[in-house]
Design a protein around this motif. Sequence first.
Motif, PDB file in Angstrom:
ATOM      1  N   LYS A   1       0.847  -1.185   0.000  1.00 14.76           N
ATOM      2  CA  LYS A   1       0.000   0.000   0.000  1.00 14.76           C
ATOM      3  C   LYS A   1       0.891   1.246   0.000  1.00 14.76           C
ATOM      4  CE  LYS A   1      -3.945  -2.167   0.264  1.00 14.76           C
ATOM      5  NZ  LYS A   1      -4.922  -2.135  -0.858  1.00 14.76           N
ATOM      6  N   VAL A   2       0.450   2.284  -0.692  1.00 17.80           N
ATOM      7  CA  VAL A   2       1.240   3.503  -0.829  1.00 17.80           C
ATOM      8  C   VAL A   2       0.495   4.679  -0.197  1.00 17.80           C
ATOM      9  CG1 VAL A   2       2.217   5.168  -2.458  1.00 17.80           C
ATOM     10  CG2 VAL A   2       2.394   2.713  -2.916  1.00 17.80           C
ATOM     11  N   VAL A   3       1.223   5.413   0.646  1.00 16.79           N
ATOM     12  CA  VAL A   3       0.702   6.635   1.263  1.00 16.79           C
ATOM     13  C   VAL A   3       1.616   7.786   0.864  1.00 16.79           C
ATOM     14  CG1 VAL A   3       0.190   7.830   3.432  1.00 16.79           C
ATOM     15  CG2 VAL A   3      -0.260   5.367   3.221  1.00 16.79           C
ATOM     16  N   ALA A   4       1.031   8.926   0.523  1.00 18.14           N
ATOM     17  CA  ALA A   4       1.823  10.098   0.152  1.00 18.14           C
ATOM     18  C   ALA A   4       1.240  11.333   0.826  1.00 18.14           C
ATOM     19  CB  ALA A   4       1.835  10.291  -1.361  1.00 18.14           C
ATOM     20  N   THR A   5       2.122  12.210   1.297  1.00 18.64           N
ATOM     21  CA  THR A   5       1.690  13.481   1.887  1.00 18.64           C
ATOM     22  C   THR A   5       1.880  14.607   0.878  1.00 18.64           C
ATOM     23  OG1 THR A   5       2.228  12.797   4.152  1.00 18.64           O
ATOM     24  CG2 THR A   5       2.110  15.166   3.716  1.00 18.64           C
ATOM     25  N   VAL A   6       0.864  15.430   0.719  1.00 20.68           N
ATOM     26  CA  VAL A   6       0.948  16.597  -0.159  1.00 20.68           C
ATOM     27  C   VAL A   6       0.700  17.838   0.693  1.00 20.68           C
ATOM     28  CG1 VAL A   6       0.009  17.777  -2.173  1.00 20.68           C
ATOM     29  CG2 VAL A   6       0.127  15.273  -2.134  1.00 20.68           C
ATOM     30  N   HIS A   7       1.667  18.750   0.706  1.00 25.92           N
ATOM     31  CA  HIS A   7       1.555  19.950   1.534  1.00 25.92           C
ATOM     32  C   HIS A   7       0.747  21.044   0.841  1.00 25.92           C
ATOM     33  CE1 HIS A   7       4.366  18.519   4.630  1.00 25.92           C
ATOM     34  NE2 HIS A   7       4.940  17.895   3.624  1.00 25.92           N
ATOM     35  N   ASP A   8       0.953  21.208  -0.450  1.00 25.07           N
ATOM     36  CA  ASP A   8       0.153  22.170  -1.210  1.00 25.07           C
ATOM     37  C   ASP A   8       0.379  21.906  -2.691  1.00 25.07           C
ATOM     38  OD1 ASP A   8       2.312  23.986  -2.377  1.00 25.07           O
ATOM     39  OD2 ASP A   8       2.751  24.196  -0.240  1.00 25.07           O
ATOM     40  N   ALA A   9      -0.420  22.559  -3.519  1.00 21.00           N
ATOM     41  CA  ALA A   9      -0.323  22.388  -4.973  1.00 21.00           C
ATOM     42  C   ALA A   9       0.225  23.634  -5.647  1.00 21.00           C
ATOM     43  CB  ALA A   9      -1.692  22.027  -5.549  1.00 21.00           C
ATOM     44  N   SER A  10       0.937  24.466  -4.905  1.00 20.85           N
ATOM     45  CA  SER A  10       1.394  25.740  -5.461  1.00 20.85           C
ATOM     46  C   SER A  10       2.354  25.596  -6.644  1.00 20.85           C
ATOM     47  CB  SER A  10       2.042  26.598  -4.360  1.00 20.85           C
ATOM     48  OG  SER A  10       3.167  25.957  -3.797  1.00 20.85           O
ATOM     49  N   PRO A  11       3.174  24.524  -6.756  1.00 18.90           N
ATOM     50  CA  PRO A  11       4.020  24.426  -7.949  1.00 18.90           C
ATOM     51  C   PRO A  11       3.224  24.361  -9.243  1.00 18.90           C
ATOM     52  CG  PRO A  11       4.867  22.997  -6.232  1.00 18.90           C
ATOM     53  CD  PRO A  11       3.525  23.485  -5.762  1.00 18.90           C
ATOM     54  N   ILE A  12       1.968  23.888  -9.154  1.00 17.98           N
ATOM     55  CA  ILE A  12       1.101  23.828 -10.332  1.00 17.98           C
ATOM     56  C   ILE A  12       0.232  25.076 -10.424  1.00 17.98           C
ATOM     57  CG2 ILE A  12      -0.784  22.569 -11.445  1.00 17.98           C
ATOM     58  CD1 ILE A  12       1.880  21.114 -11.562  1.00 17.98           C
TER      59      ILE A  12
ATOM     60  N   ILE B   1      -2.394  12.039   2.057  1.00 12.63           N
ATOM     61  CA  ILE B   1      -2.566  12.910   3.220  1.00 12.63           C
ATOM     62  C   ILE B   1      -2.427  14.351   2.765  1.00 12.63           C
ATOM     63  CG2 ILE B   1      -1.619  13.592   5.455  1.00 12.63           C
ATOM     64  CD1 ILE B   1      -0.633  10.717   5.782  1.00 12.63           C
ATOM     65  N   ALA B   2      -3.463  15.140   2.967  1.00 12.78           N
ATOM     66  CA  ALA B   2      -3.425  16.579   2.694  1.00 12.78           C
ATOM     67  C   ALA B   2      -3.331  17.297   4.032  1.00 12.78           C
ATOM     68  CB  ALA B   2      -4.667  17.024   1.939  1.00 12.78           C
ATOM     69  N   VAL B   3      -2.498  18.324   4.124  1.00 11.41           N
ATOM     70  CA  VAL B   3      -2.275  18.975   5.418  1.00 11.41           C
ATOM     71  C   VAL B   3      -3.333  20.029   5.739  1.00 11.41           C
ATOM     72  CG1 VAL B   3       0.211  18.545   5.266  1.00 11.41           C
ATOM     73  CG2 VAL B   3      -0.713  20.738   4.487  1.00 11.41           C
ATOM     74  N   SER B   4      -4.278  20.230   4.827  1.00  4.15           N
ATOM     75  CA  SER B   4      -5.357  21.192   5.087  1.00  4.15           C
ATOM     76  C   SER B   4      -6.536  20.884   4.177  1.00  4.15           C
ATOM     77  CB  SER B   4      -4.889  22.629   4.839  1.00  4.15           C
ATOM     78  OG  SER B   4      -4.649  22.836   3.448  1.00  4.15           O
ATOM     79  N   GLU B   5      -7.688  21.422   4.538  1.00  7.01           N
ATOM     80  CA  GLU B   5      -8.871  21.272   3.684  1.00  7.01           C
ATOM     81  C   GLU B   5      -8.655  21.992   2.358  1.00  7.01           C
ATOM     82  OE1 GLU B   5     -11.529  19.550   3.910  1.00  7.01           O
ATOM     83  OE2 GLU B   5     -11.469  18.812   5.969  1.00  7.01           O
ATOM     84  N   HIS B   6      -7.943  23.106   2.391  1.00  8.65           N
ATOM     85  CA  HIS B   6      -7.663  23.855   1.161  1.00  8.65           C
ATOM     86  C   HIS B   6      -6.843  23.000   0.192  1.00  8.65           C
ATOM     87  CE1 HIS B   6      -7.081  27.505  -1.261  1.00  8.65           C
ATOM     88  NE2 HIS B   6      -5.875  27.021  -1.497  1.00  8.65           N
ATOM     89  N   THR B   7      -5.803  22.324   0.704  1.00  6.79           N
ATOM     90  CA  THR B   7      -4.993  21.452  -0.148  1.00  6.79           C
ATOM     91  C   THR B   7      -5.841  20.309  -0.703  1.00  6.79           C
ATOM     92  OG1 THR B   7      -2.934  21.979   1.013  1.00  6.79           O
ATOM     93  CG2 THR B   7      -3.003  19.901  -0.199  1.00  6.79           C
ATOM     94  N   LYS B   8      -6.707  19.768   0.128  1.00  5.62           N
ATOM     95  CA  LYS B   8      -7.593  18.692  -0.343  1.00  5.62           C
ATOM     96  C   LYS B   8      -8.449  19.177  -1.504  1.00  5.62           C
ATOM     97  CE  LYS B   8     -11.399  15.664   1.060  1.00  5.62           C
ATOM     98  NZ  LYS B   8     -12.248  15.180   2.184  1.00  5.62           N
ATOM     99  N   ARG B   9      -9.040  20.365  -1.373  1.00  3.38           N
ATOM    100  CA  ARG B   9      -9.877  20.902  -2.452  1.00  3.38           C
ATOM    101  C   ARG B   9      -9.051  21.104  -3.726  1.00  3.38           C
ATOM    102  NH1 ARG B   9     -12.034  23.980   1.868  1.00  3.38           N
ATOM    103  NH2 ARG B   9     -10.747  25.786   1.291  1.00  3.38           N
ATOM    104  N   ASP B  10      -7.823  21.583  -3.577  1.00  4.05           N
ATOM    105  CA  ASP B  10      -6.960  21.766  -4.752  1.00  4.05           C
ATOM    106  C   ASP B  10      -6.674  20.441  -5.437  1.00  4.05           C
ATOM    107  OD1 ASP B  10      -6.817  24.493  -4.503  1.00  4.05           O
ATOM    108  OD2 ASP B  10      -4.903  24.504  -3.432  1.00  4.05           O
ATOM    109  N   LEU B  11      -6.442  19.388  -4.662  1.00  5.18           N
ATOM    110  CA  LEU B  11      -6.152  18.075  -5.235  1.00  5.18           C
ATOM    111  C   LEU B  11      -7.352  17.523  -5.987  1.00  5.18           C
ATOM    112  CD1 LEU B  11      -4.137  16.393  -2.324  1.00  5.18           C
ATOM    113  CD2 LEU B  11      -3.247  17.404  -4.424  1.00  5.18           C
TER     114      LEU B  11
ATOM    115  N   VAL C   1      -4.916  15.653   7.429  1.00  9.04           N
ATOM    116  CA  VAL C   1      -4.203  15.516   8.712  1.00  9.04           C
ATOM    117  C   VAL C   1      -3.429  16.810   8.924  1.00  9.04           C
ATOM    118  CG1 VAL C   1      -2.540  14.201  10.066  1.00  9.04           C
ATOM    119  CG2 VAL C   1      -3.973  13.023   8.367  1.00  9.04           C
ATOM    120  N   TYR C   2      -3.859  17.595   9.867  1.00 10.17           N
ATOM    121  CA  TYR C   2      -3.246  18.903  10.089  1.00 10.17           C
ATOM    122  C   TYR C   2      -1.843  18.757  10.686  1.00 10.17           C
ATOM    123  CZ  TYR C   2      -8.017  20.548   9.433  1.00 10.17           C
ATOM    124  OH  TYR C   2      -9.263  20.798   8.914  1.00 10.17           O
ATOM    125  N   ASN C   3      -0.980  19.689  10.326  1.00  7.88           N
ATOM    126  CA  ASN C   3       0.351  19.713  10.932  1.00  7.88           C
ATOM    127  C   ASN C   3       0.243  20.069  12.411  1.00  7.88           C
ATOM    128  OD1 ASN C   3       1.630  19.118   8.525  1.00  7.88           O
ATOM    129  ND2 ASN C   3       1.912  21.267   7.972  1.00  7.88           N
TER     130      ASN C   3
END
Length: 258
Positions: A138-149, A178-188, A202-204
């Motif tokens: 199983k693979v888990v990945a954390t994404v802090h934000d989507a600002s590079p895109i 894992i998104a560190v905020s609801e905003h990041t989740k919406r961006d994803l 999952v909040y920091n």
Amino acid sequence: MRIGIDVTELYIVKAGIFYHRVNLLTHILEIGRQHEFVLVDYAPARGERKAPIDLRAWESEQARVVEIAGSRQRKLIDWKRLDFFGGRFSAQCVDAVLDRPWKWFISAMTRRELDATLAGLDVLHVSEVCQFAPGGTKVVATVHDASPILLPETHTPDNRARFERKMRYVQENADIIIAVSEHTKRDLVRTFGIPENRIRVVYNAVDPIYAPLSDSNAVDRVIEKYGLPTSGYILYVGTLEPRKNLVRLIEAYGIATD
């Protein structure tokens, strides 16, 4: 469980993400003593960079650091005996022909090493660096934000390219993101079309050192030591990057102090 965690990015990332990963690892190893951990140090990606901390300090009966050495591409142009005009020209021609076969060989050898090292893992936490997992893991990945895109002008080309590679892998392979905020989740969801049921917010957390001072005179001593005013200033502790929008912070400060 056998849990794999990529630690290679500790050679590369800085500031907040570095401390996020250090604290995450420290506490996961502390609360997960009943599990076995494989900390993956992916040498081909970090190159000659030096680790800012001692990765071996995390080793214990339950955790081990495993270096994936891979293979290094060799070039005739680096051979000093060919350091003359005709020799260098010939070396460049040969290197150009062998470039693609070398890359294929290195990729195959590295993948075989990864397969052997990561075999039997139940779950692997990947990062911007190690984007690989053997079948059945199983693979888990954390994404802090989507600002590079979303804000490419605020990132270097290397940062954008690394993030794009990561997101391609995450879209195709991550079981949980894992998104560190609801905003990041919406961006994803909005930008990459990732289903919401694959994302967990999952909040920091905050380091315990950031707590109200018990010594009421501590602030006064610091102000006196550095000759600071008692009011009328702000403290910014982030990195100096365009995406931090420090110009707007200064503008807001100017409005507040007028």
